[in-house]
Design an enzyme around this catalytic site. Structure first.
Site, PDB file in Angstrom:
ATOM      1  N   TYR A   1       7.239  -8.214 -13.690  1.00 39.48           N
ATOM      2  CA  TYR A   1       7.671  -6.829 -13.463  1.00 39.48           C
ATOM      3  C   TYR A   1       9.050  -6.663 -14.098  1.00 39.48           C
ATOM      4  O   TYR A   1      10.032  -7.265 -13.657  1.00 39.48           O
ATOM      5  CB  TYR A   1       7.754  -6.502 -11.972  1.00 39.48           C
ATOM      6  CG  TYR A   1       6.435  -6.522 -11.227  1.00 39.48           C
ATOM      7  CD1 TYR A   1       5.222  -6.380 -11.891  1.00 39.48           C
ATOM      8  CD2 TYR A   1       6.397  -6.665  -9.846  1.00 39.48           C
ATOM      9  CE1 TYR A   1       4.016  -6.397 -11.202  1.00 39.48           C
ATOM     10  CE2 TYR A   1       5.194  -6.673  -9.146  1.00 39.48           C
ATOM     11  CZ  TYR A   1       4.015  -6.544  -9.833  1.00 39.48           C
ATOM     12  OH  TYR A   1       2.831  -6.557  -9.137  1.00 39.48           O
TER      13      TYR A   1
ATOM     14  N   PHE B   1      -2.212  -1.234  -4.708  1.00 40.37           N
ATOM     15  CA  PHE B   1      -2.473   0.208  -4.777  1.00 40.37           C
ATOM     16  C   PHE B   1      -2.919   0.762  -3.410  1.00 40.37           C
ATOM     17  O   PHE B   1      -3.881   1.542  -3.322  1.00 40.37           O
ATOM     18  CB  PHE B   1      -3.543   0.547  -5.828  1.00 40.37           C
ATOM     19  CG  PHE B   1      -3.154   0.256  -7.249  1.00 40.37           C
ATOM     20  CD1 PHE B   1      -1.826   0.121  -7.621  1.00 40.37           C
ATOM     21  CD2 PHE B   1      -4.129   0.138  -8.244  1.00 40.37           C
ATOM     22  CE1 PHE B   1      -1.467  -0.142  -8.950  1.00 40.37           C
ATOM     23  CE2 PHE B   1      -3.784  -0.115  -9.568  1.00 40.37           C
ATOM     24  CZ  PHE B   1      -2.453  -0.262  -9.925  1.00 40.37           C
TER      25      PHE B   1
ATOM     26  N   LEU C   1      -3.081   8.763  -3.839  1.00 41.40           N
ATOM     27  CA  LEU C   1      -4.332   9.346  -3.340  1.00 41.40           C
ATOM     28  C   LEU C   1      -4.194  10.848  -3.084  1.00 41.40           C
ATOM     29  O   LEU C   1      -3.184  11.301  -2.549  1.00 41.40           O
ATOM     30  CB  LEU C   1      -4.697   8.690  -2.003  1.00 41.40           C
ATOM     31  CG  LEU C   1      -5.057   7.207  -2.024  1.00 41.40           C
ATOM     32  CD1 LEU C   1      -5.026   6.645  -0.606  1.00 41.40           C
ATOM     33  CD2 LEU C   1      -6.429   7.023  -2.646  1.00 41.40           C
TER      34      LEU C   1
HETATM   35  N1  LIG Z   1      -1.808  -8.032  -7.881  1.00 45.58           N
HETATM   36  C1  LIG Z   1      -1.809  -7.005  -8.671  1.00 45.58           C
HETATM   37  O1  LIG Z   1      -2.501  -6.984  -9.678  1.00 45.58           O
HETATM   38  C2  LIG Z   1      -0.987  -5.817  -8.347  1.00 45.58           C
HETATM   39  C3  LIG Z   1      -1.208  -4.609  -9.053  1.00 45.58           C
HETATM   40  C4  LIG Z   1      -0.441  -3.510  -8.703  1.00 45.58           C
HETATM   41  C5  LIG Z   1       0.507  -3.598  -7.695  1.00 45.58           C
HETATM   42  N2  LIG Z   1       0.713  -4.777  -7.043  1.00 45.58           N
HETATM   43  C6  LIG Z   1       1.683  -4.871  -5.925  1.00 45.58           C
HETATM   44  O2  LIG Z   1       1.273  -3.957  -4.942  1.00 45.58           O
HETATM   45  C7  LIG Z   1       2.366  -3.110  -4.566  1.00 45.58           C
HETATM   46  C8  LIG Z   1       1.827  -1.748  -4.169  1.00 45.58           C
HETATM   47  O3  LIG Z   1       1.202  -1.122  -5.261  1.00 45.58           O
HETATM   48  P1  LIG Z   1       1.871   0.068  -6.083  1.00 45.58           P
HETATM   49  O4  LIG Z   1       3.329   0.130  -5.791  1.00 45.58           O
HETATM   50  O5  LIG Z   1       1.450  -0.079  -7.485  1.00 45.58           O
HETATM   51  O6  LIG Z   1       1.085   1.314  -5.565  1.00 45.58           O
HETATM   52  P2  LIG Z   1       1.051   2.123  -4.179  1.00 45.58           P
HETATM   53  O7  LIG Z   1       1.866   1.429  -3.152  1.00 45.58           O
HETATM   54  O8  LIG Z   1      -0.357   2.425  -3.899  1.00 45.58           O
HETATM   55  O9  LIG Z   1       1.727   3.516  -4.592  1.00 45.58           O
HETATM   56  C9  LIG Z   1       2.943   3.607  -5.207  1.00 45.58           C
HETATM   57  C10 LIG Z   1       3.097   5.043  -5.685  1.00 45.58           C
HETATM   58  O10 LIG Z   1       3.093   5.910  -4.557  1.00 45.58           O
HETATM   59  C11 LIG Z   1       4.323   6.629  -4.504  1.00 45.58           C
HETATM   60  N3  LIG Z   1       4.702   6.674  -3.083  1.00 45.58           N
HETATM   61  C12 LIG Z   1       5.063   5.653  -2.289  1.00 45.58           C
HETATM   62  N4  LIG Z   1       5.295   6.073  -1.037  1.00 45.58           N
HETATM   63  C13 LIG Z   1       5.076   7.395  -1.040  1.00 45.58           C
HETATM   64  C14 LIG Z   1       5.155   8.407  -0.050  1.00 45.58           C
HETATM   65  N5  LIG Z   1       5.497   8.110   1.208  1.00 45.58           N
HETATM   66  N6  LIG Z   1       4.867   9.681  -0.405  1.00 45.58           N
HETATM   67  C15 LIG Z   1       4.519  10.001  -1.678  1.00 45.58           C
HETATM   68  N7  LIG Z   1       4.415   9.083  -2.666  1.00 45.58           N
HETATM   69  C16 LIG Z   1       4.701   7.794  -2.340  1.00 45.58           C
HETATM   70  C17 LIG Z   1       5.308   5.866  -5.343  1.00 45.58           C
HETATM   71  O11 LIG Z   1       6.250   6.734  -5.931  1.00 45.58           O
HETATM   72  P3  LIG Z   1       7.806   6.728  -5.476  1.00 45.58           P
HETATM   73  O12 LIG Z   1       8.435   5.542  -6.142  1.00 45.58           O
HETATM   74  O13 LIG Z   1       8.303   8.036  -5.982  1.00 45.58           O
HETATM   75  O14 LIG Z   1       7.831   6.641  -3.989  1.00 45.58           O
HETATM   76  C18 LIG Z   1       4.386   5.291  -6.419  1.00 45.58           C
HETATM   77  O15 LIG Z   1       4.124   6.248  -7.416  1.00 45.58           O
HETATM   78  C19 LIG Z   1       3.236  -3.090  -5.821  1.00 45.58           C
HETATM   79  O16 LIG Z   1       4.536  -2.640  -5.531  1.00 45.58           O
HETATM   80  C20 LIG Z   1       3.112  -4.508  -6.305  1.00 45.58           C
HETATM   81  O17 LIG Z   1       4.059  -5.315  -5.616  1.00 45.58           O
HETATM   82  C21 LIG Z   1      -0.039  -5.874  -7.338  1.00 45.58           C
END
Ligand SMILES: NC(=O)c1ccc[n+]([C@@H]2O[C@H](COP(=O)([O-])OP(=O)(O)OC[C@H]3O[C@@H](n4cnc5c(N)ncnc54)[C@H](OP(=O)(O)O)[C@@H]3O)[C@@H](O)[C@H]2O)c1
Length: 296
Positions: A63, A213, A221
């Site tokens: 990252y 996600f 979502l």
């Molecule tokens: N193993 C893998 O392949 C893999 C792949 C992807 C991710 N990951 C891990 O999983 C974690 C979670 O996934 P993710 O961060 O990609 O996706 P997520 O948690 O599903 O969603 C993040 C998105 O939602 C927004 N968001 C967060 N809280 C919110 C709220 N309360 N209201 C409105 N929007 C909100 C964030 O924007 P803002 O920044 O504006 O809040 C960002 O655009 C990652 O941080 C990473 O550590 C692992």
């Protein structure tokens, strides 16, 4: 301060963590590449997460690359004893921000050392081996060679515990024949439920399931049912999505990602929401409606 301990805890192998953790990926620049747009806020988000009781942070040295681990170190080192930092290896970034598989023994060894150096650790708590799959999700194929390399790095004392990411149930079974795994990190949320059977089977074996996600990822979502439920119970749609995951199974550990202090607070407060059975059933309809014929 949010009492997110209400979400309870679950074991991550030999450690026990609060079920609401934090995913650090959103702290990098656009496309998970380069520095954060607001460095001070990124550091503040990490510090507030831990001050609010988060003891499970998900990261990777790819990252940024390197950027997020360096931010975590700057914000939180020396780390509190209770903090479990889970990282992942298996890819490197191109100069064009591309994600490229890096699964040879030399690449995996170098990735472990990159994580140790950038996080400022002598041993990594948990390392997930992350497979590229077909670009959208996991694809079948033996994981024996790279996972055996990772198990050897664990035996050398560089890693305490292992996990797998973006894998099929056959690959989980193959991995468990090679070494003990403490967590699986796959794509799963209210609308994307291909792993329903895996979650239940891992729960039976006491292995944590950590959905990536959880809020839908780069495109959070959107669903009228989710919005209706949220309005009715006086929460936000994202809080309802997290509360649903917490109630899905006790072995689900959450790592919602955000670069915003307001969203962090909102997400941690989801631990206090208890969804009634009929609301869960209503929300279950979202996944059923979106289910592909091939999914089960
Ligand atoms: N193993 C893998 O392949 C893999 C792949 C992807 C991710 N990951 C891990 O999983 C974690 C979670 O996934 P993710 O961060 O990609 O996706 P997520 O948690 O599903 O969603 C993040 C998105 O939602 C927004 N968001 C967060 N809280 C919110 C709220 N309360 N209201 C409105 N929007 C909100 C964030 O924007 P803002 O920044 O504006 O809040 C960002 O655009 C990652 O941080 C990473 O550590 C692992």
């Amino acid at each position: 301060m949010t009492n997110h301990k209400a979400a309870n805890s679950f074991s991550l192998g030999e450690r026990t963590v609060n079920r609401l953790g934090y995913g650090a990926m959103q702290l990098a620049g656009p496309g998970v590449f380069g520095p954060p747009k607001d460095r001070n806020t990124a550091l503040a988000v990490l510090r507030e997460a831990v001050a609010s009781g988060v003891d499970h942070i998900d990261t990777s040295d790819f990252y940024g690359p390197h950027v997020i681990n360096q931010l975590i170190r700057e914000a939180l080192h020396p780390y509190p004893d209770e903090l479990v930092i889970v990282t992942k290896i298996g890819a490197v970034r191109g100069e064009d921000a591309s994600w490229n598989p890096a699964m040879t023994p030399a690449e995996l060894t170098s990735a472990v050392h990159d994580n140790l150096r950038n996080l400022g650790l002598g041993v990594l708590d948990v390392v997930n081996l992350r497979f590229m799959g077909d670009g959208l999700g996991p694809s079948e194929g033996s994981i024996e060679a790279p996972f055996t390399t990772l198990a050897e790095l664990q035996q050398q004392g560089l890693i305490r515990q292992l996990g797998l990411s973006n894998v099929t149930s056959a690959q989980i079974a193959e991995g468990r024949r090679i070494a003990e795994i403490v967590c699986v990190q796959n794509h799963y949320n209210l609308a994307h439920r291909d792993d329903d059977a895996s979650i239940d089977s891992l729960a039976g074996d006491g292995i944590a399931y950590v959905p990536f996600f959880p809020l839908g990822g780069f495109t959070p979502l959107q669903s009228s049912t989710l919005s209706d439920v949220a309005r009715r119970i006086g929460a936000t749609p994202m809080q309802v999505a997290l509360a649903w995951l917490l109630q899905r199974s006790p072995n689900v550990l959450l790592i919602p990602g955000t670069s915003s202090l307001g969203h962090l607070r909102e997400n941690l407060a989801a631990a206090e929401i208890e969804l009634p059975g009929e609301t869960i059933a209503e929300l279950d309809g979202i996944g059923k409606a979106g289910r592909s014929p091939a999914a089960h």
